[in-house]
Design a protein around this motif. Structure first.
Motif, PDB file in Angstrom:
ATOM      1  N   SER A   1       0.455   5.756  -0.402  1.00 52.02           N
ATOM      2  CA  SER A   1      -0.136   6.943  -0.576  1.00 52.02           C
ATOM      3  C   SER A   1      -0.697   7.207  -1.855  1.00 52.02           C
ATOM      4  CB  SER A   1       0.528   8.074   0.572  1.00 52.02           C
ATOM      5  OG  SER A   1       1.583   8.581  -0.254  1.00 52.02           O
TER       6      SER A   1
ATOM      7  N   ASP B   1      -3.701   3.691  -0.128  1.00 51.25           N
ATOM      8  CA  ASP B   1      -4.084   3.728   1.045  1.00 51.25           C
ATOM      9  C   ASP B   1      -3.897   5.072   1.594  1.00 51.25           C
ATOM     10  OD1 ASP B   1      -4.478   3.452   3.898  1.00 51.25           O
ATOM     11  OD2 ASP B   1      -3.078   1.970   4.057  1.00 51.25           O
ATOM     12  N   GLU B   2      -5.294   5.816   1.856  1.00 53.65           N
ATOM     13  CA  GLU B   2      -5.381   7.140   2.312  1.00 53.65           C
ATOM     14  C   GLU B   2      -4.470   7.247   3.657  1.00 53.65           C
ATOM     15  OE1 GLU B   2      -6.678   9.660   0.814  1.00 53.65           O
ATOM     16  OE2 GLU B   2      -7.543   8.340  -0.997  1.00 53.65           O
ATOM     17  N   THR B   3      -4.604   6.407   4.544  1.00 54.13           N
ATOM     18  CA  THR B   3      -3.795   6.405   5.784  1.00 54.13           C
ATOM     19  C   THR B   3      -2.311   6.475   5.828  1.00 54.13           C
ATOM     20  OG1 THR B   3      -4.077   4.322   6.323  1.00 54.13           O
ATOM     21  CG2 THR B   3      -5.997   5.658   7.104  1.00 54.13           C
ATOM     22  N   CYS B   4      -1.667   5.834   4.825  1.00 57.83           N
ATOM     23  CA  CYS B   4      -0.226   5.788   4.643  1.00 57.83           C
ATOM     24  C   CYS B   4       0.464   7.243   4.270  1.00 57.83           C
ATOM     25  CB  CYS B   4      -0.036   4.728   3.543  1.00 57.83           C
ATOM     26  SG  CYS B   4       1.509   4.317   3.383  1.00 57.83           S
ATOM     27  N   ASP B   5       1.534   7.369   4.989  1.00 60.88           N
ATOM     28  CA  ASP B   5       2.370   8.438   4.959  1.00 60.88           C
ATOM     29  C   ASP B   5       3.067   8.386   3.448  1.00 60.88           C
ATOM     30  OD1 ASP B   5       1.877   9.534   7.294  1.00 60.88           O
ATOM     31  OD2 ASP B   5       3.772   8.901   8.371  1.00 60.88           O
ATOM     32  N   ASP B   6       3.381   9.604   2.963  1.00 61.75           N
ATOM     33  CA  ASP B   6       4.162   9.596   1.554  1.00 61.75           C
ATOM     34  C   ASP B   6       5.668   8.935   1.594  1.00 61.75           C
ATOM     35  OD1 ASP B   6       2.062  10.932   0.556  1.00 61.75           O
ATOM     36  OD2 ASP B   6       2.947  13.024   0.661  1.00 61.75           O
TER      37      ASP B   6
ATOM     38  N   LYS C   1       2.043   9.551  -3.438  1.00 59.84           N
ATOM     39  CA  LYS C   1       3.341   8.645  -3.791  1.00 59.84           C
ATOM     40  C   LYS C   1       2.932   7.960  -5.094  1.00 59.84           C
ATOM     41  CE  LYS C   1       6.716   8.671  -2.134  1.00 59.84           C
ATOM     42  NZ  LYS C   1       8.065   9.455  -2.524  1.00 59.84           N
TER      43      LYS C   1
ATOM     44  N   SER D   1       0.804  -1.172  -0.203  1.00 59.83           N
ATOM     45  CA  SER D   1      -0.076   0.022  -0.006  1.00 59.83           C
ATOM     46  C   SER D   1       0.997   1.279   0.007  1.00 59.83           C
ATOM     47  CB  SER D   1      -0.820  -0.022   1.428  1.00 59.83           C
ATOM     48  OG  SER D   1      -1.789  -1.072   1.340  1.00 59.83           O
TER      49      SER D   1
END
Length: 108
Positions: free
Chosen positions: A58, A90-95, A61, A56
């Motif tokens: 962002s 995945d919206e909750t994943c950092d860049d 990214k 997953s």
């Protein structure tokens, strides 16, 4: 003696050259911190899903790397091993992170 004088002159020139080289090296070390890392080098985070072939990222990214949902990617680990996975947004994943489960991490 002419040989001793010549030797001292070469040593002096060598030390000047060495000092210039040391200064260049110090500048390179100081400026290396300001360089950006490769955009495809990411930090691994634990996945929320239990799929062994999915990673997953962002959405930002994925756009930066020109990837679409469902694309297959080749992932390379620190030890030089690689594996193929499918990319999902995945919206909750950092860049700066990529999420993958334990099985995928073991394969790298």
């Amino acid at each position: 003696s002419l040989v001793g004088l010549s030797h001292a002159h070469t040593t002096k020139a060598y030390t000047r050259r060495q000092m210039a080289k040391d200064e260049e090296m110090a500048d390179a070390i100081l400026s290396s911190g300001s360089k950006k890392r490769s955009p495809n080098r990411l930090i691994v985070d634990d996945a929320t899903n239990d799929d062994n072939s999915v990673i997953s990222l962002s959405p930002a990214k994925m756009e930066q790397l020109e990837l679409f949902r469902g694309d297959t990617v080749l992932i390379k680990g620190k030890k030089g091993r690689d594996t193929v996975c499918i990319v999902l947004a995945d919206e909750t994943c950092d860049d700066t992170n990529v999420r993958m489960n334990k099985v995928v991490r073991k394969n790298l």
